[in-house]
Design an enzyme around this catalytic site. Structure first.
Site, mmCIF file in Angstrom:
data_model
loop_
_atom_site.group_PDB
_atom_site.id
_atom_site.type_symbol
_atom_site.label_atom_id
_atom_site.label_comp_id
_atom_site.label_asym_id
_atom_site.label_seq_id
_atom_site.Cartn_x
_atom_site.Cartn_y
_atom_site.Cartn_z
ATOM 1 N N HIS A 81 -2.680 -13.289 12.674
ATOM 2 C CA HIS A 81 -3.972 -13.191 11.902
ATOM 3 C C HIS A 81 -3.723 -12.178 12.534
ATOM 4 C CE1 HIS A 81 -6.296 -16.909 11.152
ATOM 5 N NE2 HIS A 81 -4.973 -17.494 11.760
ATOM 6 N N GLU A 83 -6.328 -9.809 12.924
ATOM 7 C CA GLU A 83 -6.428 -8.847 13.853
ATOM 8 C C GLU A 83 -5.574 -8.759 15.530
ATOM 9 O OE1 GLU A 83 -10.203 -11.048 11.535
ATOM 10 O OE2 GLU A 83 -7.696 -10.826 11.820
ATOM 11 N N CYS A 111 -12.290 -15.168 11.982
ATOM 12 C CA CYS A 111 -12.579 -16.183 12.465
ATOM 13 C C CYS A 111 -12.979 -15.959 13.822
ATOM 14 C CB CYS A 111 -11.473 -16.770 12.335
ATOM 15 S SG CYS A 111 -10.181 -15.924 12.859
ATOM 16 N N CYS A 114 -9.914 -14.395 16.473
ATOM 17 C CA CYS A 114 -10.205 -13.933 15.322
ATOM 18 C C CYS A 114 -11.076 -12.253 16.684
ATOM 19 C CB CYS A 114 -9.676 -13.033 14.932
ATOM 20 S SG CYS A 114 -8.466 -13.131 14.303
#
Length: 181
Positions: A81, A83, A111, A114
């Site tokens: 992701h 992040e 999410c 993260c």
């Protein structure tokens, strides 16, 4: 966008709601300026047919330490992701897995994975653009940064910075994807 797609999107993402005083941005930046950098990263994901989320990690002096965008399909890595990619870059650059005093700016509310990584990295702050009512783990679907989930070192956080721009790139991506199915 069709009415049903627009309604679905509106239920999942909401716009900015201010809560309390806003912290000062890092030296030489505005929150909007940093979010523009994150949106540039999101555009890279969009161009690669990945969900368009982008992130930058900055220190209080204004130095960009890490950048990232979603690459799970490209990298065959479910953890890739935006992040996580920005955290990895900053950790390698600083040769440390802890990043106190640093701030993450990301186009979509993180999410659970993260948000947990942000907590583990000991970041001082988080700024995000669009809220994510389905999967957002900061203030929408869950509240990982608030008691009882969060440690005392949990970062301050605020959402809604350039929310319309952050939502627009997501809308364009998902509408285009539905049209191609």
């Amino acid at each position: 966008m069709t009415t049903s797609a627009s309604a679905l999107f509106s239920r999942r993402f909401r716009s900015f709601e201010a809560h309390g005083p806003l912290p000062c941005p890092p030296s030489g930046w505005t929150w909007e300026g940093l979010m523009e950098l994150a949106l540039q990263e999101a555009q890279k994901a969009f161009d690669s047919f990945e969900v368009p989320v982008g992130a930058v990690l900055v220190d209080v002096s204004g130095q960009i330490l890490g950048r990232g965008h979603n690459t799970p399909r490209t990298d065959c890595d479910t953890t890739a992701h935006a992040e996580i990619n920005a955290l990895r870059m900053a950790c390698r650059r600083l040769a440390n897995y802890r990043l106190p005093g640093r701030i993450m700016v990301v186009t979509l509310e993180p999410c659970a994975m993260c948000a947990s990584a942000i907590l583990q990295a000991r970041l001082s702050g988080l700024v995000f653009g669009a809220y994510d009512r389905l999967c957002g783990a900061v203030s929408s679907a869950a509240e990982y940064f608030d008691p009882p989930c969060a440690p005392a070192s949990a970062p301050w956080h605020m959402g809604g910075v350039l929310a319309d721009s952050c939502q627009t790139i997501l809308k364009e991506f998902f509408v285009g994807r539905r049209e191609n199915e």
